[in-house]
Design a protein around this motif. Structure first.
Motif, PDB file in Angstrom:
ATOM      1  N   LEU A  46      50.165  56.696  39.220  1.00 25.03           N
ATOM      2  CA  LEU A  46      51.402  56.092  39.715  1.00 25.03           C
ATOM      3  C   LEU A  46      52.599  56.469  38.851  1.00 25.03           C
ATOM      4  N   LYS A  47      52.398  56.583  37.542  1.00 24.29           N
ATOM      5  CA  LYS A  47      53.500  56.965  36.656  1.00 24.29           C
ATOM      6  C   LYS A  47      53.894  58.416  36.865  1.00 24.29           C
ATOM      7  N   LEU A  48      52.929  59.269  37.137  1.00 22.12           N
ATOM      8  CA  LEU A  48      53.236  60.669  37.420  1.00 22.12           C
ATOM      9  C   LEU A  48      54.001  60.807  38.731  1.00 22.12           C
ATOM     10  N   ILE A  49      53.590  60.034  39.721  1.00 25.48           N
ATOM     11  CA  ILE A  49      54.273  60.056  41.012  1.00 25.48           C
ATOM     12  C   ILE A  49      55.674  59.472  40.879  1.00 25.48           C
ATOM     13  N   GLY A  50      55.777  58.402  40.074  1.00 25.75           N
ATOM     14  CA  GLY A  50      57.073  57.770  39.860  1.00 25.75           C
ATOM     15  C   GLY A  50      57.243  56.463  40.605  1.00 25.75           C
ATOM     16  N   ASN A  51      56.156  55.852  41.078  1.00 27.91           N
ATOM     17  CA  ASN A  51      56.292  54.585  41.807  1.00 27.91           C
ATOM     18  C   ASN A  51      55.506  53.446  41.156  1.00 27.91           C
ATOM     19  N   HIS A  52      55.281  53.538  39.833  1.00 30.12           N
ATOM     20  CA  HIS A  52      54.538  52.481  39.149  1.00 30.12           C
ATOM     21  C   HIS A  52      55.319  51.176  39.076  1.00 30.12           C
ATOM     22  N   SER A  53      56.647  51.257  39.239  1.00 28.69           N
ATOM     23  CA  SER A  53      57.452  50.027  39.186  1.00 28.69           C
ATOM     24  C   SER A  53      57.358  49.230  40.478  1.00 28.69           C
ATOM     25  N   THR A  54      56.911  49.861  41.551  1.00 26.04           N
ATOM     26  CA  THR A  54      56.819  49.173  42.838  1.00 26.04           C
ATOM     27  C   THR A  54      55.374  48.920  43.264  1.00 26.04           C
ATOM     28  N   LYS A  55      54.409  49.514  42.560  1.00 25.71           N
ATOM     29  CA  LYS A  55      53.008  49.336  42.911  1.00 25.71           C
ATOM     30  C   LYS A  55      52.210  49.075  41.647  1.00 25.71           C
ATOM     31  N   ASN A  56      51.567  47.927  41.567  1.00 28.45           N
ATOM     32  CA  ASN A  56      50.806  47.547  40.390  1.00 28.45           C
ATOM     33  C   ASN A  56      49.312  47.558  40.711  1.00 28.45           C
ATOM     34  N   PRO A  57      48.542  48.499  40.144  1.00 22.22           N
ATOM     35  CA  PRO A  57      47.110  48.572  40.469  1.00 22.22           C
ATOM     36  C   PRO A  57      46.334  47.340  40.026  1.00 22.22           C
ATOM     37  N   PHE A  58      46.886  46.592  39.073  1.00 27.06           N
ATOM     38  CA  PHE A  58      46.178  45.422  38.547  1.00 27.06           C
ATOM     39  C   PHE A  58      46.214  44.234  39.510  1.00 27.06           C
ATOM     40  N   GLU A  59      47.089  44.298  40.514  1.00 26.12           N
ATOM     41  CA  GLU A  59      47.141  43.224  41.509  1.00 26.12           C
ATOM     42  C   GLU A  59      45.789  43.061  42.207  1.00 26.12           C
ATOM     43  N   ALA A  60      45.117  44.190  42.472  1.00 27.59           N
ATOM     44  CA  ALA A  60      43.839  44.144  43.191  1.00 27.59           C
ATOM     45  C   ALA A  60      42.725  43.528  42.360  1.00 27.59           C
ATOM     46  N   PHE A  61      42.965  43.364  41.057  1.00 28.75           N
ATOM     47  CA  PHE A  61      41.934  42.851  40.154  1.00 28.75           C
ATOM     48  C   PHE A  61      42.004  41.334  39.985  1.00 28.75           C
ATOM     49  N   LYS A  62      43.010  40.720  40.565  1.00 25.60           N
ATOM     50  CA  LYS A  62      43.169  39.269  40.431  1.00 25.60           C
ATOM     51  C   LYS A  62      41.945  38.530  40.955  1.00 25.60           C
ATOM     52  N   GLY A  63      41.468  37.572  40.152  1.00 23.72           N
ATOM     53  CA  GLY A  63      40.346  36.756  40.573  1.00 23.72           C
ATOM     54  C   GLY A  63      38.985  37.367  40.337  1.00 23.72           C
ATOM     55  N   VAL A  64      38.946  38.622  39.932  1.00 27.54           N
ATOM     56  CA  VAL A  64      37.658  39.294  39.717  1.00 27.54           C
ATOM     57  C   VAL A  64      37.077  38.930  38.357  1.00 27.54           C
ATOM     58  N   SER A  65      37.963  38.809  37.359  1.00 24.74           N
ATOM     59  CA  SER A  65      37.534  38.474  36.004  1.00 24.74           C
ATOM     60  C   SER A  65      38.035  37.083  35.640  1.00 24.74           C
ATOM     61  N   ASN A  66      37.318  36.429  34.733  1.00 30.48           N
ATOM     62  CA  ASN A  66      37.752  35.119  34.263  1.00 30.48           C
ATOM     63  C   ASN A  66      39.033  35.219  33.437  1.00 30.48           C
ATOM     64  N   GLU A  67      39.261  36.394  32.879  1.00 33.83           N
ATOM     65  CA  GLU A  67      40.444  36.624  32.058  1.00 33.83           C
ATOM     66  C   GLU A  67      41.524  37.309  32.890  1.00 33.83           C
ATOM     67  N   GLU A  68      42.752  36.817  32.813  1.00 32.13           N
ATOM     68  CA  GLU A  68      43.842  37.414  33.583  1.00 32.13           C
ATOM     69  C   GLU A  68      44.261  38.744  32.959  1.00 32.13           C
ATOM     70  N   ILE A  69      44.225  39.795  33.769  1.00 34.01           N
ATOM     71  CA  ILE A  69      44.634  41.125  33.316  1.00 34.01           C
ATOM     72  C   ILE A  69      45.738  41.595  34.245  1.00 34.01           C
ATOM     73  N   ARG A  70      46.970  41.533  33.752  1.00 31.04           N
ATOM     74  CA  ARG A  70      48.132  41.821  34.591  1.00 31.04           C
ATOM     75  C   ARG A  70      48.662  43.232  34.425  1.00 31.04           C
ATOM     76  N   ASP A  71      48.342  43.860  33.289  1.00 28.13           N
ATOM     77  CA  ASP A  71      48.851  45.206  33.023  1.00 28.13           C
ATOM     78  C   ASP A  71      47.935  45.889  32.014  1.00 28.13           C
TER      79      ASP A  71
END
Length: 260
Positions: A46-71
């Motif tokens: 996403l950083k190479l493409i240039g759209n990492h500010s509008t698309k966060n891959p970590f959003e899909a990980f919500k609720g999967v782990s007991n620990e919150e991983i936002r970035d």
């Protein structure tokens, strides 16, 4: 598989889609450990493409782990605290990779030094040697003779490794060896040899369909030509580099050329 797609220069839009689908599949089956690797790779794309500010891959990980991983910073803290050394290594390598492509050389050197190659020689170790070597030759040219010695040693170590690896797989490693050789000759003032190696590195990357590394070879050859006062040749090379980066889908890298 997403990492391999990134390394060989597959169109980044396709890699983005594969990373997204892979994360969804992994989270569906709660394959948490493998998903952590994929999240870091996806962020690179996403950083190479240039759209990492509008698309966060970590959003899909919500609720999967007991620990919150936002970035990625959260991911690194999690990996360190849980002893997941492989994830730590991947993050360090990915930060080296991005720093080098965006020409943040000091950061690239710091990340390269933190990375600890494994004895089993996984693919990521080979690419670490490539980017560390290129970073080292950059500093070898820029610093005084006393300060440049350690960088020549680092670059020489990478060069020696690629001479061995290229024997076993010309297709995968010959263009990288040629580019390291070009940078080495440039660094010690052997301009005719450097020019020949840059041409060969571009040709090899094109023949083996590594469009991103074809662009990189053009860009580094551009730096060489600028240093020698060859403005017309330099202009052609930077336009070729930009064309290759756009074909790769790395629009943020192409934009760096426009603004640098």
């Amino acid at each position: 598989h997403c990492r391999q797609m990134l390394f060989v220069g597959i169109d980044l839009a396709a890699v983005d889609k594969r990373c997204t689908s892979t994360t969804l599949e992994m989270t569906k089956h709660t394959h948490v450990h493998q998903c952590l690797y994929n999240l870091s790779h996806h962020l690179v794309v996403l950083k190479l493409i240039g759209n990492h500010s509008t698309k966060n891959p970590f959003e899909a990980f919500k609720g999967v782990s007991n620990e919150e991983i936002r970035d990625e910073d959260d991911l690194l803290k999690h990996a360190v605290s849980t002893g997941e050394f492989g994830v730590v290594q991947v993050i360090r390598f990915n930060r080296l990779f991005l720093a080098y492509w965006f020409k943040r050389y000091k950061e690239a050197a710091e990340m390269a030094a933190l990375y600890k190659p494994r004895t089993r020689m996984p693919l990521i170790d080979i690419y670490h040697a490539f980017y560390e070597g290129l970073t080292a030759f950059h500093f070898a040219r820029k610093l005084s003779q006393d300060d440049s010695e350690k960088w020549f040693q680092l670059g020489g170590k990478s060069l020696s490794c690629f001479k061995t690896w290229a024997v076993h797989s010309t297709w995968n490693w010959s263009n990288k060896l040629l580019l390291l050789e070009a940078e080495y000759h440039f660094s010690i003032g052997e301009m005719e040899k450097a020019e020949e190696k840059y041409y060969l590195a571009i040709k090899s990357a094109r023949q083996h369909r590594f469009v991103h590394e074809e662009g990189l070879a053009n860009e580094l050859f551009f730096v060489f030509q600028v240093s020698n006062g060859n403005a017309e040749e330099a202009s052609y090379l930077i336009s070729q580099a930009r064309f290759c980066y756009e074909r790769w889908g790395a629009f943020a890298i192409a934009e760096r050329l426009n603004t640098s």
